[in-house]
Design a protein around this motif. Structure first.
Motif, mmCIF file in Angstrom:
data_model
loop_
_atom_site.group_PDB
_atom_site.id
_atom_site.type_symbol
_atom_site.label_atom_id
_atom_site.label_comp_id
_atom_site.label_asym_id
_atom_site.label_seq_id
_atom_site.Cartn_x
_atom_site.Cartn_y
_atom_site.Cartn_z
ATOM 1 N N PRO A 33 0.808 -1.235 0.000
ATOM 2 C CA PRO A 33 0.000 0.000 0.000
ATOM 3 C C PRO A 33 0.833 1.273 0.000
ATOM 4 C CG PRO A 33 -0.917 -1.598 1.525
ATOM 5 C CD PRO A 33 0.386 -2.173 1.061
ATOM 6 N N GLU A 34 1.927 1.291 0.761
ATOM 7 C CA GLU A 34 2.732 2.509 0.824
ATOM 8 C C GLU A 34 3.459 2.769 -0.499
ATOM 9 O OE1 GLU A 34 5.322 -0.820 2.647
ATOM 10 O OE2 GLU A 34 3.197 -0.223 2.541
ATOM 11 N N VAL A 35 3.824 1.696 -1.202
ATOM 12 C CA VAL A 35 4.483 1.863 -2.501
ATOM 13 C C VAL A 35 3.471 2.338 -3.540
ATOM 14 C CG1 VAL A 35 5.752 0.690 -4.340
ATOM 15 C CG2 VAL A 35 6.239 0.149 -1.943
ATOM 16 N N ILE A 36 2.280 1.760 -3.505
ATOM 17 C CA ILE A 36 1.222 2.201 -4.422
ATOM 18 C C ILE A 36 0.917 3.676 -4.215
ATOM 19 C CG2 ILE A 36 -1.221 1.938 -4.997
ATOM 20 C CD1 ILE A 36 -0.941 -1.035 -4.379
ATOM 21 N N ALA A 37 0.833 4.089 -2.953
ATOM 22 C CA ALA A 37 0.542 5.497 -2.653
ATOM 23 C C ALA A 37 1.646 6.412 -3.167
ATOM 24 C CB ALA A 37 0.357 5.672 -1.147
ATOM 25 N N ALA A 38 2.897 5.958 -3.063
ATOM 26 C CA ALA A 38 4.016 6.778 -3.527
ATOM 27 C C ALA A 38 4.050 6.878 -5.048
ATOM 28 C CB ALA A 38 5.330 6.196 -3.003
ATOM 29 N N LEU A 39 3.629 5.819 -5.731
ATOM 30 C CA LEU A 39 3.686 5.796 -7.195
ATOM 31 C C LEU A 39 2.466 6.435 -7.853
ATOM 32 C CD1 LEU A 39 5.084 2.199 -7.827
ATOM 33 C CD2 LEU A 39 6.317 4.360 -7.999
ATOM 34 N N ARG A 40 1.380 6.570 -7.107
ATOM 35 C CA ARG A 40 0.142 7.070 -7.703
ATOM 36 C C ARG A 40 0.308 8.445 -8.356
ATOM 37 N NH1 ARG A 40 -4.695 4.948 -7.082
ATOM 38 N NH2 ARG A 40 -4.031 3.783 -5.232
ATOM 39 N N PRO A 41 0.979 9.423 -7.720
ATOM 40 C CA PRO A 41 1.146 10.726 -8.388
ATOM 41 C C PRO A 41 1.934 10.627 -9.693
ATOM 42 C CG PRO A 41 1.604 10.909 -6.035
ATOM 43 C CD PRO A 41 1.508 9.454 -6.336
ATOM 44 N N ILE A 42 2.901 9.706 -9.740
ATOM 45 C CA ILE A 42 3.673 9.528 -10.971
ATOM 46 C C ILE A 42 2.780 8.972 -12.071
ATOM 47 C CG2 ILE A 42 5.636 8.332 -12.005
ATOM 48 C CD1 ILE A 42 6.929 8.278 -9.235
#
Length: 271
Positions: A33-42
């Motif tokens: 979840p934390e990786v998905i959240a970090a990649l979402r803006p990209i």
């Protein structure tokens, strides 16, 4: 980023797609979840780019190309890049798919716990079917760079001409794929049991499209770029059949021609 840079990044991910084995360490990292959240803006920035505005578009019938990759062992094929009759090949494909399913069912009856690999794809992999992709200005045919499990960096490209009004089924996301399978179901629970368990972590009553039946109503099936990013490699539940399906083995923007009555080669191959 330029369009070519974006597509090269996508090509790297496409090349590592696999639907016959469990996720590796990097795959497991990217679903945190934390990786998905970090990649979402990209991801959102990429989708907002004018270079990706066409990713949800249907097949570009004015700009389709055949692509042949050079075999790293055998070199170039001696056969010309041309359109072959697909109908007979689809009949043979269906017969072989049913035989394959019966064989795997026998394996399962003999040893229910046996884990055995086999066919993992859900493309119309039949003699005569043609796969085409569009070309982009300044980049060329997408099939040259966007290929799962890529075999070579050398390719021959030949434009094709689409005429008449071909009936094309558009896959824009998981629901379109599920609807296609629900409408033209071919049960393959035994032959896909092990390989699709590896990629999804689920034992299901698996189905794929009966491509021979699909060809009675459609001349081709196209997978949009957005559908490629949202659909492959996951268990997609069905509503009209008790089971699920997996889209596997497709390349981004691929159009598979199930009938040859609306497509012909254009110019000489270019390398």
């Amino acid at each position: 980023m330029s369009e070519l840079e974006i597509l090269h990044c996508l090509a790297y991910a496409v090349d590592f797609a696999r639907y016959w084995e469990p996720p590796d360490e990097e795959d497991l990292i990217f679903v945190r979840p934390e990786v998905i959240a970090a990649l979402r803006p990209i991801a959102q920035a990429l989708l907002d780019s004018p270079h990706t505005a066409w990713w949800a578009e249907p097949a570009d019938l004015l700009n389709q190309n055949l692509v042949e990759k050079r075999n790293p062992i055998y070199g170039w094929s001696d056969l010309p890049l041309r359109i072959y009759r697909a109908e007979d090949g689809l009949e043979q494909w269906r017969a072989e798919a049913l035989d394959n399913e019966r064989q795997f069912l026998e394996y399962q009856i003999e040893d229910p716990d046996r884990h055995i690999g086999g066919e993992w794809w859900s493309i119309p992999f039949a003699n005569g079917t043609t796969e085409t992709t569009r070309a982009r200005d300044g980049i060329g045919a997408l099939g040259v760079i966007l290929e799962e499990d890529s075999s070579s960096n050398e390719a021959r490209v030949q434009p094709v001409r689409i005429y008449g009004a071909p009936r094309i089924y558009e896959i824009t996301g998981p629901q379109d794929w599920a609807n296609l399978v629900d409408t033209y179901p071919l049960p393959v629970p035994a032959s896909r049991r092990s390989v699709w368990y590896d990629t999804t972590g689920e034992y299901r009553d698996w189905f794929i499209p009966d491509w021979l039946s699909v060809s009675a109503d459609y001349d081709a099936v196209h997978l949009t770029m957005m559908a490629y990013l949202t659909t492959p490699g996951v268990a997609i539940p069905l509503s009209a059949n008790s089971g699920a399906t997996v889209l596997a083995g497709w390349d981004p923007d691929a159009t598979f021609w199930l009938r040859s009555n609306n497509i012909t080669v254009d110019d000489d191959p270019s390398g």
